[in-house]
Design a protein around this motif. Structure first.
Motif, PDB file in Angstrom:
ATOM      1  N   PHE A  59       1.340  -0.577   0.048  1.00 10.59           N
ATOM      2  CA  PHE A  59       0.154   0.114   0.149  1.00 10.59           C
ATOM      3  C   PHE A  59       0.910   1.138  -0.089  1.00 10.59           C
ATOM      4  CE2 PHE A  59      -1.691   3.251   2.517  1.00 10.59           C
ATOM      5  CZ  PHE A  59      -3.233   3.365   1.077  1.00 10.59           C
ATOM      6  N   THR A  60       1.628   1.634   0.892  1.00 10.51           N
ATOM      7  CA  THR A  60       2.840   2.497   0.841  1.00 10.51           C
ATOM      8  C   THR A  60       3.738   3.101  -0.339  1.00 10.51           C
ATOM      9  OG1 THR A  60       2.812   2.236   3.176  1.00 10.51           O
ATOM     10  CG2 THR A  60       4.470   3.524   2.366  1.00 10.51           C
ATOM     11  N   ALA A  61       4.551   1.196  -1.102  1.00  7.20           N
ATOM     12  CA  ALA A  61       4.563   1.634  -2.631  1.00  7.20           C
ATOM     13  C   ALA A  61       3.970   1.897  -3.460  1.00  7.20           C
ATOM     14  CB  ALA A  61       5.753   0.603  -2.290  1.00  7.20           C
ATOM     15  N   GLY A  62       2.536   1.825  -3.060  1.00  9.07           N
ATOM     16  CA  GLY A  62       2.116   1.359  -4.389  1.00  9.07           C
ATOM     17  C   GLY A  62       1.095   3.617  -3.811  1.00  9.07           C
ATOM     18  N   LEU A  63       1.002   3.613  -2.908  1.00 12.37           N
ATOM     19  CA  LEU A  63       0.552   5.244  -2.772  1.00 12.37           C
ATOM     20  C   LEU A  63       1.554   6.530  -2.914  1.00 12.37           C
ATOM     21  CD1 LEU A  63      -1.622   6.954  -1.539  1.00 12.37           C
ATOM     22  CD2 LEU A  63      -0.978   6.272   0.529  1.00 12.37           C
ATOM     23  N   MET A  64       2.709   6.197  -2.716  1.00 13.38           N
ATOM     24  CA  MET A  64       3.526   7.330  -2.555  1.00 13.38           C
ATOM     25  C   MET A  64       3.829   7.001  -4.682  1.00 13.38           C
ATOM     26  SD  MET A  64       4.270   8.277  -0.050  1.00 13.38           S
ATOM     27  CE  MET A  64       2.966   7.917   0.238  1.00 13.38           C
ATOM     28  N   ALA A  65       3.730   6.147  -5.510  1.00 12.51           N
ATOM     29  CA  ALA A  65       4.525   6.090  -7.079  1.00 12.51           C
ATOM     30  C   ALA A  65       3.147   6.867  -6.879  1.00 12.51           C
ATOM     31  CB  ALA A  65       4.543   4.718  -7.195  1.00 12.51           C
ATOM     32  N   CYS A  66       2.177   6.666  -6.523  1.00 13.93           N
ATOM     33  CA  CYS A  66       0.591   6.865  -7.136  1.00 13.93           C
ATOM     34  C   CYS A  66       0.595   9.409  -7.303  1.00 13.93           C
ATOM     35  CB  CYS A  66      -0.500   6.488  -7.449  1.00 13.93           C
ATOM     36  SG  CYS A  66      -0.441   5.059  -8.085  1.00 13.93           S
ATOM     37  N   SER A  79      10.783   6.989  -1.419  1.00 13.81           N
ATOM     38  CA  SER A  79       9.629   5.465  -1.004  1.00 13.81           C
ATOM     39  C   SER A  79       9.481   4.669  -1.014  1.00 13.81           C
ATOM     40  CB  SER A  79       9.067   6.365  -0.335  1.00 13.81           C
ATOM     41  OG  SER A  79       7.845   6.733  -1.200  1.00 13.81           O
ATOM     42  N   THR A  80       9.032   4.723  -2.637  1.00 10.71           N
ATOM     43  CA  THR A  80       9.213   3.259  -3.206  1.00 10.71           C
ATOM     44  C   THR A  80      10.117   2.710  -3.516  1.00 10.71           C
ATOM     45  OG1 THR A  80       6.960   4.042  -4.356  1.00 10.71           O
ATOM     46  CG2 THR A  80       7.439   2.273  -4.902  1.00 10.71           C
ATOM     47  N   LEU A  81      10.954   3.258  -4.266  1.00  8.32           N
ATOM     48  CA  LEU A  81      12.263   3.273  -4.732  1.00  8.32           C
ATOM     49  C   LEU A  81      12.841   1.929  -3.128  1.00  8.32           C
ATOM     50  CD1 LEU A  81      14.691   2.411  -6.061  1.00  8.32           C
ATOM     51  CD2 LEU A  81      15.471   5.195  -5.941  1.00  8.32           C
ATOM     52  N   SER A  82      13.383   2.941  -2.121  1.00  8.86           N
ATOM     53  CA  SER A  82      13.429   2.580  -0.942  1.00  8.86           C
ATOM     54  C   SER A  82      13.120   1.211  -0.497  1.00  8.86           C
ATOM     55  CB  SER A  82      13.780   3.673   0.200  1.00  8.86           C
ATOM     56  OG  SER A  82      13.799   2.739   0.729  1.00  8.86           O
ATOM     57  N   LEU A  83      11.794   0.496  -0.562  1.00  8.75           N
ATOM     58  CA  LEU A  83      11.631  -0.692  -0.246  1.00  8.75           C
ATOM     59  C   LEU A  83      11.651  -1.222  -1.329  1.00  8.75           C
ATOM     60  CD1 LEU A  83       7.083   1.292   1.362  1.00  8.75           C
ATOM     61  CD2 LEU A  83       8.717   0.112   2.159  1.00  8.75           C
ATOM     62  N   LEU A  84      11.583  -0.947  -2.659  1.00 10.45           N
ATOM     63  CA  LEU A  84      11.862  -2.222  -3.413  1.00 10.45           C
ATOM     64  C   LEU A  84      13.130  -2.489  -3.358  1.00 10.45           C
ATOM     65  CD1 LEU A  84       8.789  -1.345  -6.240  1.00 10.45           C
ATOM     66  CD2 LEU A  84       9.095  -3.180  -4.588  1.00 10.45           C
ATOM     67  N   GLY A  85      13.875  -1.631  -3.260  1.00  9.56           N
ATOM     68  CA  GLY A  85      15.011  -1.650  -4.022  1.00  9.56           C
ATOM     69  C   GLY A  85      15.597  -2.493  -2.315  1.00  9.56           C
ATOM     70  N   SER A  86      15.347  -2.106  -1.144  1.00  4.55           N
ATOM     71  CA  SER A  86      15.747  -2.566  -0.029  1.00  4.55           C
ATOM     72  C   SER A  86      15.393  -3.943   0.440  1.00  4.55           C
ATOM     73  CB  SER A  86      15.555  -1.904   1.023  1.00  4.55           C
ATOM     74  OG  SER A  86      14.147  -2.197   1.748  1.00  4.55           O
ATOM     75  N   ALA A  87      14.270  -4.231  -0.532  1.00  2.00           N
ATOM     76  CA  ALA A  87      13.628  -6.025  -0.399  1.00  2.00           C
ATOM     77  C   ALA A  87      14.369  -6.547  -1.350  1.00  2.00           C
ATOM     78  CB  ALA A  87      12.511  -5.876  -0.670  1.00  2.00           C
ATOM     79  N   ALA A  88      14.841  -6.627  -2.097  1.00  2.00           N
ATOM     80  CA  ALA A  88      15.592  -7.142  -3.621  1.00  2.00           C
ATOM     81  C   ALA A  88      16.909  -7.550  -2.348  1.00  2.00           C
ATOM     82  CB  ALA A  88      15.656  -6.483  -4.441  1.00  2.00           C
ATOM     83  N   VAL A  89      17.321  -6.125  -1.846  1.00  2.00           N
ATOM     84  CA  VAL A  89      19.010  -6.625  -0.817  1.00  2.00           C
ATOM     85  C   VAL A  89      18.113  -7.529   0.863  1.00  2.00           C
ATOM     86  CG1 VAL A  89      20.527  -4.713   0.401  1.00  2.00           C
ATOM     87  CG2 VAL A  89      19.869  -3.888  -1.813  1.00  2.00           C
ATOM     88  N   PHE A  90      17.935  -7.730   0.176  1.00  2.00           N
ATOM     89  CA  PHE A  90      16.770  -7.682   1.523  1.00  2.00           C
ATOM     90  C   PHE A  90      16.838  -9.675   1.682  1.00  2.00           C
ATOM     91  CE2 PHE A  90      17.026  -4.106   4.456  1.00  2.00           C
ATOM     92  CZ  PHE A  90      18.553  -3.954   4.896  1.00  2.00           C
ATOM     93  N   ARG A  91      16.141  -9.660   0.948  1.00  2.00           N
ATOM     94  CA  ARG A  91      16.169 -10.702   0.114  1.00  2.00           C
ATOM     95  C   ARG A  91      17.142 -12.015   0.172  1.00  2.00           C
ATOM     96  NH1 ARG A  91      10.361 -12.048  -1.583  1.00  2.00           N
ATOM     97  NH2 ARG A  91       9.954 -10.418  -1.479  1.00  2.00           N
ATOM     98  N   ILE A  92      18.418 -11.038  -0.978  1.00  2.00           N
ATOM     99  CA  ILE A  92      19.953 -11.411  -0.932  1.00  2.00           C
ATOM    100  C   ILE A  92      20.391 -12.013   0.012  1.00  2.00           C
ATOM    101  CG2 ILE A  92      21.607 -11.349  -2.489  1.00  2.00           C
ATOM    102  CD1 ILE A  92      20.698  -9.244  -4.288  1.00  2.00           C
ATOM    103  N   TYR A  93      20.115 -11.045   1.036  1.00  2.00           N
ATOM    104  CA  TYR A  93      21.272 -11.171   2.049  1.00  2.00           C
ATOM    105  C   TYR A  93      20.419 -12.451   3.030  1.00  2.00           C
ATOM    106  CZ  TYR A  93      21.217 -10.310   7.581  1.00  2.00           C
ATOM    107  OH  TYR A  93      21.840 -10.759   8.579  1.00  2.00           O
ATOM    108  N   ALA A  94      19.075 -12.920   2.725  1.00  2.00           N
ATOM    109  CA  ALA A  94      19.198 -13.688   4.054  1.00  2.00           C
ATOM    110  C   ALA A  94      19.252 -15.105   3.441  1.00  2.00           C
ATOM    111  CB  ALA A  94      17.213 -13.974   3.253  1.00  2.00           C
ATOM    112  N   GLY A  95      19.669 -15.277   1.920  1.00  2.00           N
ATOM    113  CA  GLY A  95      20.068 -16.404   1.001  1.00  2.00           C
ATOM    114  C   GLY A  95      21.584 -16.493   1.600  1.00  2.00           C
ATOM    115  N   LEU A  96      22.635 -15.242   1.407  1.00  2.00           N
ATOM    116  CA  LEU A  96      23.823 -15.698   1.743  1.00  2.00           C
ATOM    117  C   LEU A  96      24.258 -16.286   3.083  1.00  2.00           C
ATOM    118  CD1 LEU A  96      24.356 -12.279  -0.731  1.00  2.00           C
ATOM    119  CD2 LEU A  96      25.376 -14.496  -0.934  1.00  2.00           C
ATOM    120  N   VAL A  97      23.239 -15.170   3.734  1.00  2.00           N
ATOM    121  CA  VAL A  97      23.529 -15.128   5.533  1.00  2.00           C
ATOM    122  C   VAL A  97      22.962 -16.209   6.273  1.00  2.00           C
ATOM    123  CG1 VAL A  97      23.668 -13.530   7.663  1.00  2.00           C
ATOM    124  CG2 VAL A  97      24.328 -13.103   5.452  1.00  2.00           C
ATOM    125  N   HIS A  98      21.688 -16.322   5.972  1.00  2.00           N
ATOM    126  CA  HIS A  98      21.095 -17.166   6.215  1.00  2.00           C
ATOM    127  C   HIS A  98      20.652 -18.755   5.720  1.00  2.00           C
ATOM    128  CE1 HIS A  98      20.432 -14.152  10.089  1.00  2.00           C
ATOM    129  NE2 HIS A  98      20.158 -13.460   8.872  1.00  2.00           N
TER     130      HIS A  98
END
Length: 129
Positions: A59-66, A79-98
């Motif tokens: 909702f936040t990502a969509g609202l801010m982009a709109c 804010s949308t860029l931060s949410l989505l970009g960090s999601a990609a980074v932390f998905r990769i982190y979850a695989g590498l570290v955990h």
């Protein structure tokens, strides 16, 4: 104009994901490679957290982009860029570290959308100068 269209479509895509979490959270969860979970014991706190957090994220990502698209102001897109970009980074982190399985489709989508948002920010900035 193209920047507004790109960011507006991204916003609508994110908002549609938020509404899927509101209307059919089981299907929305499955689309992200997970199931709705129960909490410890007889609690449904895990489910509450999934529905609340994922709905808020989309909702936040969509609202801010709109808003950024409608107002033709790039600052809203950060804010949308931060949410989505960090999601990609932390998905990769979850695989590498955990050792979590990589949700490759999700990572690719988040990276592509982040690149499109950077392009939109650049084009809106350029049109204002």
């Amino acid at each position: 104009m193209i920047a507004r269209v790109i960011s507006g479509l991204i916003g609508l895509f994110m908002l549609s994901s938020a509404f899927r979490w509101i209307l059919d959270p089981s299907t929305a969860a499955a689309g992200l490679g997970m199931v709705l979970v129960d909490g410890p014991g007889d609690s449904t706190m895990g489910m509450n957290t999934q529905i609340g957090d994922f709905t808020a994220f989309f909702f936040t990502a969509g609202l801010m982009a709109c808003i950024g698209s409608y107002r033709n102001e790039y600052v809203w897109l950060y804010s949308t860029l931060s949410l989505l970009g960090s999601a990609a980074v932390f998905r990769i982190y979850a695989g590498l570290v955990h050792g979590a399985d990589y949700f490759v489709r999700g990572i690719i989508i988040e990276i592509i959308i982040s690149i499109l948002l950077v392009l939109s920010i650049y084009l809106i900035k350029k049109s204002k100068s």
